[in-house]
Motif scaffolding. Structure first.
Motif, PDB file in Angstrom:
ATOM      1  N   ASP A  27       0.839  -1.193   0.000  1.00  0.00           N
ATOM      2  CA  ASP A  27       0.000   0.000   0.000  1.00  0.00           C
ATOM      3  C   ASP A  27       0.874   1.242   0.000  1.00  0.00           C
ATOM      4  N   ILE A  28       0.858   1.974  -1.116  1.00  0.00           N
ATOM      5  CA  ILE A  28       1.490   3.289  -1.166  1.00  0.00           C
ATOM      6  C   ILE A  28       0.378   4.266  -0.825  1.00  0.00           C
ATOM      7  N   SER A  29       0.437   4.787   0.361  1.00  0.00           N
ATOM      8  CA  SER A  29      -0.640   5.578   0.941  1.00  0.00           C
ATOM      9  C   SER A  29      -1.196   6.625  -0.028  1.00  0.00           C
ATOM     10  N   GLY A  30      -2.469   6.476  -0.338  1.00  0.00           N
ATOM     11  CA  GLY A  30      -3.153   7.444  -1.186  1.00  0.00           C
ATOM     12  C   GLY A  30      -2.902   7.297  -2.677  1.00  0.00           C
ATOM     13  N   LEU A  31      -2.143   6.276  -3.092  1.00  0.00           N
ATOM     14  CA  LEU A  31      -1.837   6.143  -4.517  1.00  0.00           C
ATOM     15  C   LEU A  31      -2.088   4.748  -5.069  1.00  0.00           C
ATOM     16  N   ASP A  32      -1.555   3.722  -4.437  1.00  0.00           N
ATOM     17  CA  ASP A  32      -1.537   2.394  -5.041  1.00  0.00           C
ATOM     18  C   ASP A  32      -1.679   1.332  -3.964  1.00  0.00           C
ATOM     19  N   VAL A  33      -2.642   0.458  -4.112  1.00  0.00           N
ATOM     20  CA  VAL A  33      -2.809  -0.694  -3.231  1.00  0.00           C
ATOM     21  C   VAL A  33      -2.962  -1.901  -4.136  1.00  0.00           C
ATOM     22  N   GLN A  34      -2.037  -2.867  -4.009  1.00  0.00           N
ATOM     23  CA  GLN A  34      -2.147  -4.055  -4.852  1.00  0.00           C
ATOM     24  C   GLN A  34      -1.422  -5.247  -4.262  1.00  0.00           C
ATOM     25  N   ALA A  35      -1.814  -6.412  -4.747  1.00  0.00           N
ATOM     26  CA  ALA A  35      -1.152  -7.649  -4.354  1.00  0.00           C
ATOM     27  C   ALA A  35       0.267  -7.639  -4.925  1.00  0.00           C
ATOM     28  N   ASP A  36       1.249  -8.024  -4.075  1.00  0.00           N
ATOM     29  CA  ASP A  36       2.631  -7.972  -4.523  1.00  0.00           C
ATOM     30  C   ASP A  36       3.516  -8.734  -3.548  1.00  0.00           C
ATOM     31  N   GLY A  37       4.534  -9.381  -4.056  1.00  0.00           N
ATOM     32  CA  GLY A  37       5.424 -10.154  -3.203  1.00  0.00           C
ATOM     33  C   GLY A  37       6.824  -9.595  -3.074  1.00  0.00           C
TER      34      GLY A  37
END
Length: 142
Positions: free
Chosen positions: A98-108
């Protein structure tokens, strides 16, 4: 870590401002490419995108990681930013970046703690890779 986080900023901006999903990518320390399903490209796309990405980097947004049960993670809006869902069906927990306010995604992958740690991002080239596929090449310069 800086390059991977920079790709997330790029992905977040392209998704937010152009509505495009990721179709592929590759990363090396300090440089990378990301492909997007983007049929229409504005004439000033490269310059505009570089400005938007660096504005988000300068915002010094926090980057947090958490693990959620599969059902809860997949219920998050737009959690999959790739054109194809690459999460194996047997995975019962999904790691979320989670990049606060920009990007939330599944990632390893590994990430820096905030976008300011990425440094300046240079868009080296935007290439056409088919009717609706655009390749964006970046380099970290700071």
């Amino acid at each position: 870590m800086r390059t991977h986080s920079g790709l997330h900023v790029l992905c977040g901006v392209v998704f937010r401002d152009f509505g495009a999903l990721v179709t592929g990518g590759n990363m090396e320390p300090g440089e990378a490419r990301m492909d997007f399903n983007l049929p229409e490209v504005p004439p000033d796309f490269k310059l505009r995108l570089e400005e938007l990405v660096n504005r988000e980097v300068a915002e010094d947004r926090a980057i947090a990681v958490r693990v959620l049960p599969r059902e809860e993670a997949l219920a998050l809006p737009d959690i999959i930013r790739t054109q194809s869902n690459l999460i194996p069906p047997e995975e019962q927990e999904i790691r979320i970046v989670d990049i606060s306010g920009l990007d939330v995604q599944a990632d390893g992958g590994t990430h820096v703690a905030s976008t300011a740690q990425i440094g300046k991002v240079q868009l080296v080239k935007v290439e056409s890779k088919g009717k609706a596929n655009r390749r964006v090449r970046i380099r970290l310069v700071a």
